[in-house]
Design a protein around this motif. Structure first.
Motif, PDB file in Angstrom:
ATOM      1  N   LEU A 157       0.810  -1.213   0.000  1.00 28.93           N
ATOM      2  CA  LEU A 157       0.000   0.000   0.000  1.00 28.93           C
ATOM      3  C   LEU A 157       0.843   1.263   0.000  1.00 28.93           C
ATOM      4  N   GLU A 158       2.083   1.139   0.415  1.00 28.38           N
ATOM      5  CA  GLU A 158       2.972   2.305   0.384  1.00 28.38           C
ATOM      6  C   GLU A 158       3.236   2.749  -1.048  1.00 28.38           C
ATOM      7  N   VAL A 159       3.033   1.844  -2.001  1.00 33.65           N
ATOM      8  CA  VAL A 159       3.163   2.197  -3.419  1.00 33.65           C
ATOM      9  C   VAL A 159       2.259   3.388  -3.759  1.00 33.65           C
ATOM     10  N   PHE A 160       1.127   3.490  -3.049  1.00 35.06           N
ATOM     11  CA  PHE A 160       0.129   4.503  -3.378  1.00 35.06           C
ATOM     12  C   PHE A 160       0.206   5.717  -2.456  1.00 35.06           C
ATOM     13  N   ALA A 161       1.364   5.925  -1.858  1.00 35.01           N
ATOM     14  CA  ALA A 161       1.506   7.034  -0.913  1.00 35.01           C
ATOM     15  C   ALA A 161       1.099   8.366  -1.526  1.00 35.01           C
ATOM     16  N   GLN A 162       1.364   8.546  -2.828  1.00 36.13           N
ATOM     17  CA  GLN A 162       1.043   9.824  -3.460  1.00 36.13           C
ATOM     18  C   GLN A 162      -0.461  10.026  -3.660  1.00 36.13           C
ATOM     19  N   LEU A 163      -1.255   8.945  -3.456  1.00 37.48           N
ATOM     20  CA  LEU A 163      -2.703   9.053  -3.618  1.00 37.48           C
ATOM     21  C   LEU A 163      -3.425   9.053  -2.284  1.00 37.48           C
ATOM     22  N   ARG A 164      -2.720   9.353  -1.222  1.00 36.80           N
ATOM     23  CA  ARG A 164      -3.343   9.334   0.091  1.00 36.80           C
ATOM     24  C   ARG A 164      -4.597  10.190   0.109  1.00 36.80           C
ATOM     25  N   ALA A 165      -5.690   9.608   0.563  1.00 35.58           N
ATOM     26  CA  ALA A 165      -6.954  10.351   0.641  1.00 35.58           C
ATOM     27  C   ALA A 165      -6.838  11.447   1.677  1.00 35.58           C
ATOM     28  N   GLY A 166      -7.456  12.579   1.374  1.00 40.21           N
ATOM     29  CA  GLY A 166      -7.482  13.690   2.323  1.00 40.21           C
ATOM     30  C   GLY A 166      -6.195  14.469   2.369  1.00 40.21           C
TER      31      GLY A 166
END
Length: 697
Positions: free
Chosen positions: A688-697
């Protein structure tokens, strides 16, 4: 069949939306059997069994079309400045009366006839100068469905497989809320997508497939977290509840610690007994008011659903075997039975309300955790032929027909899903009321809706009872009306809609869906340059308006695909149609092509060592980095990929050979992983760290 009769049958089929041929590929046209056409017409109330009957039916239909002023349903898209074609075609001097959903009336005699109308489904009455009168439902819909609020990623999970140490042997709505709260706050996810949570056909053994439910409108109370029902704290028989909790713990521990399969029937037996005790507690004034409001909102449909459930307890779940009078939901016998079973009807009504409440609570948790979308629910294609919806809505289902798929490259024998289809003519005649009510019920608690086999809004493959799937035909629906109703209800709820458009799709369908704002579904392994060299499609060439994923519940988990374990599984079960060496070589070549593309893009972790296939976790992360490189608006992560699960949740083409829909999420060794361990798993957190740039909020 003579040429003359074939031509007349083709014309009759055309005016009723029944196909006499179809094109599975641009350069191939397949003629369907005349028997399928005749059977489909018969299910639509049209006799085509003899040349004389065909000729008479065709003449009747053409006369009716010539005489009518309006079709039964008319669509107007709010952004269109012109009247719908059906209204512009009215004879000069026709007077039009429009009654809105709110009951307001207006009379109009000149264009534009629909100017200023609010969104909704209104009633139109047209009176021509010659005295003819026509009536229609007018759907005024927004031009497009709501778009996702920005770009985000989310988790995909089959809820039953997500057991916590508090669940009763299968994942429940309490587990869903826990996962959503964790995923939103800790992992920055924007949504959690689950399988259909529709009501299952009662009885044991229950069909475990969530895609063949008893009712799509009402959820299944097996998903309830019993302890979260407010009245649970006030139940008097604490000893009985304690005993049930102990039995539930043994059931849960058998799955989590002993390798047992999920036993939905055993779970429901325990929950039903507990709920009998809990629901004996009277509702407080506020809860009673909320319950009464729910009953009023769902009206006859809720009463029918609860009545079916009560009757099924007495007569069995197959309503077609009930005493004659009870097979009709509107008969005097059914009315008397409903009165006699009032306590059981009330019990099942309460269950529907409680489940709806916990579903809405899960969505609230998701949104409060920062998720811009929240819970994505799944709408199955249809319902079980002996279930609640098929009993209560007999008038809109096509008797003697089943939905499926024609032969294709993946299944030369076609598919029969055992689901009775809605009749398009009956839907149009009632202004798509069953469809509208279904969507409205789901959008009560859905941040987004995934529509399985979204191509069914355009056409469905109807198979006559007793015939193989190869001997069916397509029956067309008014796609504009189906999409308009969907846009109307999704817009009212502010919900995103995702269409599962995998497999064979008729020309123009994806373009129409995109124009109206429906997202498609793109799965990595299927995204190749099919019009060119067939190689994996680079990320920049993927479509943006889609949910992009590495896999689905019907496909192998990513690790199994990369390692070729899925071939070994199919070989062990005797499902291969070619020598295992050929299947294995093709699977290795397929994975190697994708890994080569991932490597060329620099997406594999720098810490990965050795040739392709030697660092599974790094390669799974690379696959998801690739998805992030695409322009897809939504990206889905199959939750079992976060712990190395090798097993698909469903293996199409199997029944007893494989435990479809009964597997808990497990690690690479097949050990079940509870929710508490799952959320702490280093492998999942790294993925899930792969998506760090898409963090909600």
């Amino acid at each position: 069949m003579t040429g003359a009769r074939a031509d007349e049958l083709s014309r009759l089929a055309e005016v009723h939306g029944v196909a006499v041929s179809y094109s599975p590929a641009p350069d191939l046209t397949v003629t369907v059997p005349a028997s399928a056409v005749v059977a489909a017409l018969g299910a639509l109330g049209v006799d085509a069994t003899t040349p004389e009957a065909v000729r008479a039916a065709l003449a009747d239909r053409e006369r009716a079309l010539d005489a009518r002023l309006l079709p039964p349903t008319v669509v107007h898209w709010a952004g269109d400045t012109h009247d719908p074609a059906a209204l512009t075609a009215l004879p000069p001097g026709t007077r039009v009366r429009i009654e809105t959903e709110e009951g307001e009336e207006s009379y109009r005699a000149s264009a534009p006839l629909v100017a200023g109308l609010p969104l909704g489904v209104h009633r139109v009455t047209a009176t021509a100068p010659d005295g003819r009168t026509g009536h229609a439902h007018l759907v005024v819909a927004p031009d497009r469905l709501p778009a996702p609020p920005g770009r985000s990623y989310g988790l995909l999970v089959q809820l039953y497989s997500l057991l916590s140490r508090r669940s009763w042997g299968m994942g429940d709505l309490g587990d869903l809320a826990e996962l959503a709260g964790w995923a939103g706050r800790t992992a920055g996810a924007g949504f959690v997508q689950v399988n259909p949570l529709h009501s299952a056909v009662p009885g044991a053994p229950t069909d475990p497939s969530p895609y063949r439910p008893s009712s799509r409108r009402f959820p299944d109370p097996v998903h309830l977290r019993v302890e979260d029902v407010p009245e649970y704290a006030y139940a008097e028989d604490r000893e009985r509840l304690a005993g049930l909790l102990e039995r539930a713990a043994r059931l849960r521990d058998a799955v989590l610690g002993e390798g047992a399969l999920i036993d939905r029937d055993a779970v429901w037996e325990l929950k039903r007994e507990a709920l009998e005790t809990v629901l004996a507690v009277p509702l407080g004034p506020g809860r009673r008011a909320a319950y009464d409001a729910f009953r009023a909102a769902h009206g006859q449909a809720l009463d029918d659903h609860a009545t079916y459930c009560a009757l099924a307890e007495t007569h069995g779940p197959d309503w077609t075997t009930w005493p004659d009078g009870l097979r009709d939901p509107r008969s005097e016998e059914t009315a008397r039975a409903r009165t006699g079973l009032a306590d059981r009807v009330a019990f099942h009504t309460r269950l529907a309300w409680l489940t709806d409440g916990q579903l809405r609570a899960a969505q609230r948790v998701a949104r409060e955790a920062g998720m811009p979308v929240g819970i994505v629910h799944d709408l199955a294609v249809g319902v079980h032929p002996t279930g609640a919806d098929a009993w209560a809505q007999q008038g809109v289902f096509a008797a003697g027909m089943s939905v499926g798929a024609p032969p294709d490259a993946f299944n030369a024998r076609g598919q029969d899903w055992g689901l009775p289809p809605w009749r398009p003519d009956r839907l149009a005649a009632c202004g798509y009321a069953p469809y509208r009510d279904l969507l409205r019920a789901l959008f009560r608690y859905a941040g987004a809706l995934r529509i399985d086999h979204v191509m069914g809004l355009f056409r469905l493959w109807w198979i006559p009872a007793g015939s193989p799937p190869t001997e069916g035909t397509y029956v067309h629906y008014d796609a504009e009306a189906m999409l308009a109703v969907l846009a109307l209800e999704a817009g009212r709820a502010g919900a995103v809609v995702i269409g599962e458009d995998l497999g064979t799709v008729a020309p123009g369908v994806r373009e129409t869906l995109q124009r109206r704002g429906l997202l498609g579904t793109s799965v990595l392994w299927f995204e190749r340059d099919w019009t060119g060299d067939g190689r994996p499609l680079p990320p920049e060439r993927w479509r943006a308006d889609c949910l992009a994923t590495a896999t689905t519940h019907d496909l192998p988990p990513t690790a199994a695909r990369l390692t070729g374990d899925h071939v070994e599984l199919r070989d062990r079960l005797g499902l291969l149609t070619r020598p295992v060496a050929e299947e294995r070589a093709e699977a290795v070549a397929d994975a190697a092509e994708w890994l080569a593309l991932l490597g060329s893009l620099g997406l594999v972790d720098s810490t990965a060592t050795g040739p392709p296939g030697t660092d599974e976790e790094a390669e799974v992360r690379a696959v998801h980095r690739f998805l992030l490189r695409t322009p897809a608006r939504l990206i889905g992560v199959w939750l079992p990929d976060g712990v190395g699960d090798r097993r698909p949740q469903n293996l199409p083409g199997t029944w007893a050979e494989y435990p479809n829909w009964r597997l808990p999420i497990a690690d690479r060794e097949g050990r079940a992983v509870p929710l508490e361990e799952l959320t702490a798993a280093p492998r999942l957190r790294a993925l899930l760290e792969v998506f760090a740039q898409l963090r909600a909020g």
